[in-house]
Enzyme design. Structure first.
Site: not given
Length: 348
Positions: A76, A103, A176, A178, A285, A313
């Site tokens: 982050n 990151h 991370h 998706y 997150q 996350e």
């Protein structure tokens, strides 16, 4: 073949390890960024892909969306890329619009954009490691990191992250991936379904508001009456077109026999598949992929774009070294950073 060379970066072999569980889960893990390249979950309709992944190593090297990787040394954002640790002022790379650190830095700086060492693997788990030297991307101290991916029944991917240091430093790692619970079957060589139509539930009464640069303001605010109220499962798509790149303060509800808490649930209405996230971390997150910056073509020719997947996350609070009341991301010699997150899938 369980272990193959996927490609090379600057003369370094990048491996792909294929994991399989007794209940039919299959995962493909790269030593580039410790990335989950593919994850297949058995359903009544056959195995279903649930993550965004790419075809070649060149795609991963070019990717700036952090797809499937481990972000660090600090996941982050850190405002102005600057923090004070025990009187030592540290300046980090400004890889977010030239203003802030995101990151862990850009090319070759973030843990997501470098090779990891393949340590061991067996049919259902793989262990990788990484040494981040003192001064790496401006962070003090040598940091030794370990990542273990493990397939568990029923239909669970477990991520175990640990780290040690020889000097006070920051450590805040995040997975991370998706996730899109409607990628398969039937979406090869076509645009993937928009994941903003997934439903979401967060085990959180509070969130951390951000400014226009997505940096936390320092407030911890109630979700009640806001677009961030996900006490009940509801669609991410909303009439006000609110998009999400926001952090939730998790309730610390104990789970029997371990220290994981339920962080949230993602649900794909088209397939009826659900993903429950359990973690040791205090903060989740949620990023809806609204500004996805990865290659446009992925596995089986699927076409990716904005909102092609949802990131969930678990991590420490963003910009925590600049807010004393946020969760502590300082790691000191003699201590061990530890994060465990389980992504548990339920198929209809």
């Amino acid at each position: 073949m369980q272990n193959r060379v996927f490609g090379h970066v600057d003369g370094v072999d990048i491996h792909e390890v294929t994991l399989r569980s007794d209940d039919g889960i299959e995962a493909r893990i790269l030593t580039w960024g410790a990335a989950v390249r593919d994850l297949l979950i058995p359903t009544a309709r056959g195995r279903q892909r649930v993550v965004v992944g790419y075809n070649t190593l060149d795609d991963y090297v070019a990717d700036t969306a952090y797809a499937g990787t481990i972000a660090g040394r600090f996941a982050n954002r850190i405002r102005n890329g600057r923090f004070d640790l025990d009187g030592l002022v540290c300046q980090l790379p400004l890889n977010q619009d030239g203003k802030h650190m995101l990151h862990g830095g850009g090319d070759g700086q973030s843990f997501s954009r470098r090779p990891w060492m393949l340590d061991t693997h067996d049919p259902s788990s793989v262990t990788m490691s990484l040494r981040s030297p003192d001064g790496d991307a401006g962070f003090p101290g040598n940091l030794d990191v370990r990542c273990v991916y493990r397939l568990l029944g029923p239909a669970t991917l477990r991520v175990e992250l640990t780290a040690t240091t020889d000097a006070p430093t920051l450590c805040n790692l995040a997975s991370h991936g998706y996730f899109n619970l409607e990628l398969a079957p039937g979406f090869a060589d076509a645009a993937v379904p928009n994941a903003i139509d997934h439903e979401f539930l967060a085990e959180a009464d509070f969130y951390t508001p951000v400014d226009d640069d997505l940096i936390p303001t320092g407030e911890i605010r109630s979700t009640s009456g806001t677009p961030f109220d996900f006490h009940r499962q509801r669609p991410l798509r909303n009439p006000d077109n609110v998009t999400y790149d926001i952090g939730f303060v998790l309730r610390r509800q104990p789970v029997p026999d371990n220290d994981l808490v339920h962080a949230g649930t993602l649900f794909g209405p088209r397939t009826g598949m659900a993903l429950d996230v359990f973690t040791t971390e205090p903060h989740l997150q949620l990023y809806d992929g609204g500004s996805f910056k990865g290659p446009a073509v992925g596995l089986d020719g699927a076409r990716y774009g904005n909102h092609c997947g949802i990131c969930l996350e678990p991590q420490r609070y963003p910009d925590s070294p600049n807010h004393r009341h946020f969760s502590d991301a300082v790691l000191r010699p003699g201590d061990t950073y530890r994060q465990v997150t389980e992504y548990r899938f339920r198929a209809s």
